[in-house]
Write an enzyme that holds these catalytic residues in place. Structure first.
Site, PDB file in Angstrom:
ATOM      1  N   TYR A 139       0.825  -1.215   0.000  1.00  0.00           N
ATOM      2  CA  TYR A 139       0.000   0.000   0.000  1.00  0.00           C
ATOM      3  C   TYR A 139       0.858   1.264   0.000  1.00  0.00           C
ATOM      4  O   TYR A 139       0.446   2.290  -0.528  1.00  0.00           O
ATOM      5  CB  TYR A 139      -0.896   0.028   1.240  1.00  0.00           C
ATOM      6  CG  TYR A 139      -2.255  -0.588   1.046  1.00  0.00           C
ATOM      7  CD1 TYR A 139      -2.393  -1.888   0.601  1.00  0.00           C
ATOM      8  CD2 TYR A 139      -3.406   0.141   1.342  1.00  0.00           C
ATOM      9  CE1 TYR A 139      -3.643  -2.460   0.453  1.00  0.00           C
ATOM     10  CE2 TYR A 139      -4.658  -0.422   1.193  1.00  0.00           C
ATOM     11  CZ  TYR A 139      -4.773  -1.712   0.749  1.00  0.00           C
ATOM     12  OH  TYR A 139      -6.011  -2.261   0.602  1.00  0.00           O
ATOM     13  N   ASP A 146      -3.646 -18.083   0.149  1.00  0.00           N
ATOM     14  CA  ASP A 146      -4.652 -18.718  -0.718  1.00  0.00           C
ATOM     15  C   ASP A 146      -5.416 -19.785   0.052  1.00  0.00           C
ATOM     16  O   ASP A 146      -6.645 -19.896  -0.045  1.00  0.00           O
ATOM     17  CB  ASP A 146      -4.016 -19.267  -2.007  1.00  0.00           C
ATOM     18  CG  ASP A 146      -2.776 -20.114  -1.764  1.00  0.00           C
ATOM     19  OD1 ASP A 146      -2.254 -20.131  -0.624  1.00  0.00           O
ATOM     20  OD2 ASP A 146      -2.318 -20.771  -2.720  1.00  0.00           O
ATOM     21  N   ASP A 151     -12.737  -8.519   4.115  1.00  0.00           N
ATOM     22  CA  ASP A 151     -14.009  -8.447   3.376  1.00  0.00           C
ATOM     23  C   ASP A 151     -14.637  -9.834   3.281  1.00  0.00           C
ATOM     24  O   ASP A 151     -15.851 -10.004   3.439  1.00  0.00           O
ATOM     25  CB  ASP A 151     -13.797  -7.903   1.955  1.00  0.00           C
ATOM     26  CG  ASP A 151     -14.027  -6.401   1.852  1.00  0.00           C
ATOM     27  OD1 ASP A 151     -13.771  -5.701   2.851  1.00  0.00           O
ATOM     28  OD2 ASP A 151     -14.454  -5.931   0.781  1.00  0.00           O
ATOM     29  N   ASP A 175      -6.730  -6.692   3.924  1.00  0.00           N
ATOM     30  CA  ASP A 175      -7.821  -5.988   3.238  1.00  0.00           C
ATOM     31  C   ASP A 175      -8.764  -7.011   2.608  1.00  0.00           C
ATOM     32  O   ASP A 175      -9.986  -6.952   2.775  1.00  0.00           O
ATOM     33  CB  ASP A 175      -7.227  -5.074   2.156  1.00  0.00           C
ATOM     34  CG  ASP A 175      -8.300  -4.354   1.354  1.00  0.00           C
ATOM     35  OD1 ASP A 175      -9.256  -3.856   1.973  1.00  0.00           O
ATOM     36  OD2 ASP A 175      -8.180  -4.311   0.118  1.00  0.00           O
ATOM     37  N   LYS A 183       2.516 -15.413   2.322  1.00  0.00           N
ATOM     38  CA  LYS A 183       2.683 -16.097   1.027  1.00  0.00           C
ATOM     39  C   LYS A 183       4.171 -16.402   0.891  1.00  0.00           C
ATOM     40  O   LYS A 183       4.826 -16.001  -0.083  1.00  0.00           O
ATOM     41  CB  LYS A 183       2.143 -15.197  -0.098  1.00  0.00           C
ATOM     42  CG  LYS A 183       2.097 -15.858  -1.476  1.00  0.00           C
ATOM     43  CD  LYS A 183       1.070 -16.957  -1.613  1.00  0.00           C
ATOM     44  CE  LYS A 183       1.190 -17.615  -2.986  1.00  0.00           C
ATOM     45  NZ  LYS A 183       0.353 -18.845  -3.100  1.00  0.00           N
TER      46      LYS A 183
HETATM   47  C1  IPM Z   1     -10.547  -0.795   3.719  1.00  0.00           C
HETATM   48  C2  IPM Z   1     -10.733  -0.165   2.361  1.00  0.00           C
HETATM   49  C3  IPM Z   1      -9.544   0.725   2.067  1.00  0.00           C
HETATM   50  C4  IPM Z   1      -8.305  -0.140   2.045  1.00  0.00           C
HETATM   51  C5  IPM Z   1      -9.659   1.573   0.797  1.00  0.00           C
HETATM   52  C6  IPM Z   1     -10.938   2.369   0.759  1.00  0.00           C
HETATM   53  C7  IPM Z   1      -8.475   2.464   0.610  1.00  0.00           C
HETATM   54  O1  IPM Z   1     -10.918  -1.145   1.390  1.00  0.00           O
HETATM   55  O2  IPM Z   1     -10.449  -0.055   4.716  1.00  0.00           O
HETATM   56  O3  IPM Z   1     -10.509  -2.027   3.793  1.00  0.00           O
HETATM   57  O4  IPM Z   1      -7.980  -0.728   0.999  1.00  0.00           O
HETATM   58  O5  IPM Z   1      -7.641  -0.239   3.071  1.00  0.00           O
HETATM   59 MG    MG Z   2     -11.083  -3.102   2.167  1.00  0.00          MG
END
Ligand code: IPM
Ligand code: MG
Length: 353
Positions: A138, A220, A248, A244, A188
């Site tokens: 990042y 993975d 999700d 990240d 990884k």
């Molecule tokens: C998160 C989001 C952010 C990230 C984006 C919006 C920059 O996806 O907080 O998970 O990738 O960290």
């Molecule tokens: Mg995110």
């Protein structure tokens, strides 16, 4: 306790308004809270031409904690990268040194049917993802898009120092100590040197925590195990990009990304608290967004920055009661339940507080 309130974009203002109602109720009950609004993201680009304007930098530097709604929207995707709302979020993390991102994924029993996975797979799910937040690909340099040999190439740098790995590992080991004493580190290392170092340093750090059982998993495989047997996991620690993605994925195990709060902490537990979902521009301004993740983020703030566990529990219990009473926003609705909008959900939490 000085709290910066950054509502952001899309559904941000609606959901943060519900969290503010909760904070005001706590203030009426005697907590000494000062709430200061500020701009971050697209709204800040519109007002000040900068997703993280100077006034906001000053505000958050002086605050003890930050509540954030969400940033971003399709209107801003055409802007140069430095002016995009996401850049505001990345900068605030970096400037405040918020390296430790705690993302709990808890399945409330009432929502077992809201998950796309079979209820017996997700029942009782309670995972904590500890994501490193200020390093990795990042922020790594060099980065860019340039011409080489007559064509464009894009590149980024995945980089971690051992000090960065050690400090996030310690946060994760300490979190594991307060839970089931099991920690899974995700990397990884079969392909990437950077994450070989990750594995080595996490393994070394384990020597400081002999009471915690450490395991390692390739990313993975971790992505697969999260949907195959998610209860295998308790605390997971990983780098910025893998965290990240996996967070999700973990959020959807619980039925809705609209339920999950997060904390981003510095070395002294100053923190930024935000729902893990985005700004959802498609439903913004319609009073349908789920405010519970933001309200639960307030609970995380009281626990982690202000050491007010009883007040945090009070909010969490109110949220559980609201679910038990059958109130559901659209994202977690199922037939037979009471469908409510954003404001009514906030009011229901207040009533139970
Ligand atoms: C998160 C989001 C952010 C990230 C984006 C919006 C920059 O996806 O907080 O998970 O990738 O960290
Ligand atoms: Mg995110």
């Amino acid at each position: 306790m000085k709290i910066a309130i950054l509502s952001g974009d899309g559904i941000g203002p609606e959901i943060v308004a519900q969290a503010v109602k909760v904070l005001e109720a706590l203030r009426n009950d005697g907590l000494k809270l000062e709430l200061e609004p500020g701009l971050l993201g697209g709204c800040a680009v519109d007002a000040a031409g900068d997703p993280f304007p100077e006034a906001t930098r000053k505000l958050v530097a002086e605050a003890d904690a930050v509540i954030l709604g969400a940033v971003g929207g399709p209107r801003y995707d055409m802007l140069p990268r430095q002016l995009r709302p996401e850049q505001g979020l990345l900068s605030i993390r970096r400037v405040l040194n918020l390296f430790a991102n705690l993302r709990p994924a808890i399945l409330y029993p009432e929502l077992a049917n809201a998950s796309t996975l079979k209820p017996e797979v997700v029942a009782g799910l309670d995972i904590l993802i500890v994501r490193e937040l200020t390093g990795d690909i990042y922020f790594g340099e060099p980065r860019g898009i340039e011409r080489r040999d007559g064509q464009r190439v894009g590149y980024n740098t995945m980089i971690y120092s051992e000090a960065e790995i050690r400090r996030i590992a310690r946060v994760a080991f300490q979190a594991a100590r307060k839970r089931s004493r099991r920690l899974c580190s995700v990397d990884k290392m079969n392909v990437l040197e950077c994450t070989q170092l990750w594995r080595d340093v996490v393994t070394e750090t384990a020597g400081e925590y002999p009471d915690v059982e450490l395991s390692h998993m390739l990313v993975d495989n971790a992505a697969m195990q999260l949907v195959r047997n998610p209860r295998h996991f308790d605390v997971v620690v990983t780098g910025n990009m893998f965290g990240d993605i996996l967070s999700d994925e973990a959020s959807m195990l619980t039925g809705s990304i609209g339920m999950l709060p997060s904390a981003s902490l510095d070395e002294k537990s100053k923190g930024l608290y935000e729902p893990i979902h985005g700004s959802a521009p498609d439903i913004a301004g319609q009073d349908v967004a789920n405010p519970l993740a933001t309200i639960l983020s307030v609970a995380m703030m009281l626990r982690h920055t202000f050491d007010l566990a009883p007040d945090a529990s009070r909010i969490e219990s109110a949220v559980k009661k609201v679910l038990a009473q059958g109130y559901r926003t659209a994202d977690i609705y199922e037939p037979g339940m009471e469908k409510v909008g954003t404001r009514a959900m906030g009011d229901a939490v207040l009533a139970n507080l």
